[in-house]
Motif scaffolding. Structure first.
Motif, PDB file in Angstrom:
ATOM      1  N   GLY A 181      24.907  41.959  42.549  1.00  0.00           N
ATOM      2  CA  GLY A 181      23.987  41.815  41.425  1.00  0.00           C
ATOM      3  C   GLY A 181      22.843  40.880  41.760  1.00  0.00           C
ATOM      4  N   ASP A 182      22.784  40.460  43.024  1.00  0.00           N
ATOM      5  CA  ASP A 182      21.775  39.470  43.427  1.00  0.00           C
ATOM      6  C   ASP A 182      20.540  40.110  44.042  1.00  0.00           C
ATOM      7  OD1 ASP A 182      23.235  40.415  45.624  1.00  0.00           O
ATOM      8  OD2 ASP A 182      22.950  38.560  46.755  1.00  0.00           O
ATOM      9  N   LEU A 183      20.508  41.433  44.138  1.00  0.00           N
ATOM     10  CA  LEU A 183      19.378  42.103  44.779  1.00  0.00           C
ATOM     11  C   LEU A 183      18.269  42.299  43.751  1.00  0.00           C
ATOM     12  CD1 LEU A 183      21.597  44.619  46.734  1.00  0.00           C
ATOM     13  CD2 LEU A 183      20.611  42.505  47.575  1.00  0.00           C
ATOM     14  N   ARG A 184      17.030  42.104  44.178  1.00  0.00           N
ATOM     15  CA  ARG A 184      15.918  42.072  43.223  1.00  0.00           C
ATOM     16  C   ARG A 184      14.885  43.138  43.505  1.00  0.00           C
ATOM     17  NH1 ARG A 184      15.512  37.615  40.486  1.00  0.00           N
ATOM     18  NH2 ARG A 184      17.108  36.101  40.892  1.00  0.00           N
ATOM     19  N   ARG A 185      14.131  43.438  42.466  1.00  0.00           N
ATOM     20  CA  ARG A 185      12.905  44.204  42.655  1.00  0.00           C
ATOM     21  C   ARG A 185      11.877  43.239  43.215  1.00  0.00           C
ATOM     22  NH1 ARG A 185      11.831  48.677  38.372  1.00  0.00           N
ATOM     23  NH2 ARG A 185      13.938  49.320  37.902  1.00  0.00           N
ATOM     24  N   THR A 186      10.753  43.771  43.626  1.00  0.00           N
ATOM     25  CA  THR A 186       9.705  42.909  44.154  1.00  0.00           C
ATOM     26  C   THR A 186       9.256  41.942  43.064  1.00  0.00           C
ATOM     27  OG1 THR A 186       9.037  44.875  45.341  1.00  0.00           O
ATOM     28  CG2 THR A 186       7.584  43.016  45.515  1.00  0.00           C
ATOM     29  N   GLY A 187       9.021  40.702  43.432  1.00  0.00           N
ATOM     30  CA  GLY A 187       8.541  39.708  42.473  1.00  0.00           C
ATOM     31  C   GLY A 187       9.680  38.942  41.841  1.00  0.00           C
ATOM     32  N   PRO A 188       9.394  37.727  41.377  1.00  0.00           N
ATOM     33  CA  PRO A 188      10.432  36.877  40.795  1.00  0.00           C
ATOM     34  C   PRO A 188      10.873  37.387  39.425  1.00  0.00           C
ATOM     35  CG  PRO A 188       8.290  35.836  40.578  1.00  0.00           C
ATOM     36  CD  PRO A 188       8.071  37.103  41.356  1.00  0.00           C
ATOM     37  N   GLY A 189      12.122  37.111  39.107  1.00  0.00           N
ATOM     38  CA  GLY A 189      12.621  37.411  37.776  1.00  0.00           C
ATOM     39  C   GLY A 189      12.890  38.884  37.509  1.00  0.00           C
ATOM     40  N   HIS A 190      12.853  39.695  38.544  1.00  0.00           N
ATOM     41  CA  HIS A 190      13.106  41.123  38.346  1.00  0.00           C
ATOM     42  C   HIS A 190      14.467  41.485  38.911  1.00  0.00           C
ATOM     43  CE1 HIS A 190       8.690  41.110  37.906  1.00  0.00           C
ATOM     44  NE2 HIS A 190       8.941  42.071  37.041  1.00  0.00           N
ATOM     45  N   ALA A 191      15.486  40.849  38.407  1.00  0.00           N
ATOM     46  CA  ALA A 191      16.834  41.127  38.893  1.00  0.00           C
ATOM     47  C   ALA A 191      17.252  42.519  38.448  1.00  0.00           C
ATOM     48  CB  ALA A 191      17.790  40.089  38.351  1.00  0.00           C
ATOM     49  N   ASN A 216      12.049  48.205  46.659  1.00  0.00           N
ATOM     50  CA  ASN A 216      12.535  47.992  45.296  1.00  0.00           C
ATOM     51  C   ASN A 216      13.965  48.449  45.106  1.00  0.00           C
ATOM     52  OD1 ASN A 216      10.446  46.848  43.661  1.00  0.00           O
ATOM     53  ND2 ASN A 216       9.284  48.733  43.978  1.00  0.00           N
ATOM     54  N   TYR A 217      14.730  47.634  44.375  1.00  0.00           N
ATOM     55  CA  TYR A 217      16.062  48.022  43.947  1.00  0.00           C
ATOM     56  C   TYR A 217      15.971  48.542  42.518  1.00  0.00           C
ATOM     57  CZ  TYR A 217      18.178  45.766  47.949  1.00  0.00           C
ATOM     58  OH  TYR A 217      18.550  45.437  49.224  1.00  0.00           O
TER      59      TYR A 217
END
Length: 188
Positions: free
Chosen positions: A49-59, A88-89
């Protein structure tokens, strides 16, 4: 009635909603993982659950419905793709009464309700598995595959084998509830 499946109470964390999560499972980014209740996460399972989309706060959120069973050594990570140079995830949604066998890797976009996935399977990126489907042991589902409702897939690559009976929903629901009931602490 099947015999109980005993586990060491010290090895599992039980939540208020009845989820049982092995302390030997790796839950990365737990704030982005939603468990619906009465879900069992087995020893050695990895949920990313720690993988993010590009940019902060986009978990990216991974959600599992009620009465899910994640087998030993399973790896669940959200699907990803590169678009215009950005990596992107995307979210992963898993329905209720889903049984995922041991050592299976899941990168699906969506898994419906009342789904059985065997052991040693690979569920490719962005796969969509509809309600009441079954994936046989040792099956590899290529990325972007849509598995129709009430169908059995098997093989490498996975292909349609046969239609499942209309009673699949009741059968799978009974099996997942029974498994949860049988999963008992050895040391009460």
């Amino acid at each position: 009635m099947e015999p109980p499946i005993f586990y060491s109470k010290a090895e599992f964390i039980e939540t208020d909603t009845g989820n049982k999560v092995s302390r030997r499972a790796t839950i990365a980014g737990p704030q982005n993982i939603i468990l619906g209740g009465k879900t069992i996460i087995s020893s050695g399972a990895i949920i990313r659950g720690d993988l993010r989309r590009t940019g902060p706060g986009h978990a990216v959120v991974i959600s599992l419905g009620r009465y899910c069973l994640v087998g030993e050594g399973c790896v669940m990570r959200p699907p990803y793709k590169t678009y215009r140079g950005n990596f992107n995830y995307y979210p992963m949604k898993i329905g209720e009464h889903v049984h995922i066998g041991t050592n299976t890797v899941v990168e699906a976009a969506t898994i419906g309700n009342h789904v059985e996935i065997g052991k040693n399977c690979v569920i490719g990126k962005f796969t969509i598995i509809k309600d009441c489907a079954k994936i046989a042991d040792n099956t590899i589902i290529p990325p972007n595959t849509v598995i129709p409702a009430l169908s059995l897939f098997a093989g490498s690559p996975g292909r349609f084998i046969e239609d499942l009976p209309e009673s699949t929903q009741e059968i799978v629901e009974a099996q997942t509830k029974q498994y949860y009931t049988r999963f008992q602490p050895l040391d009460r």
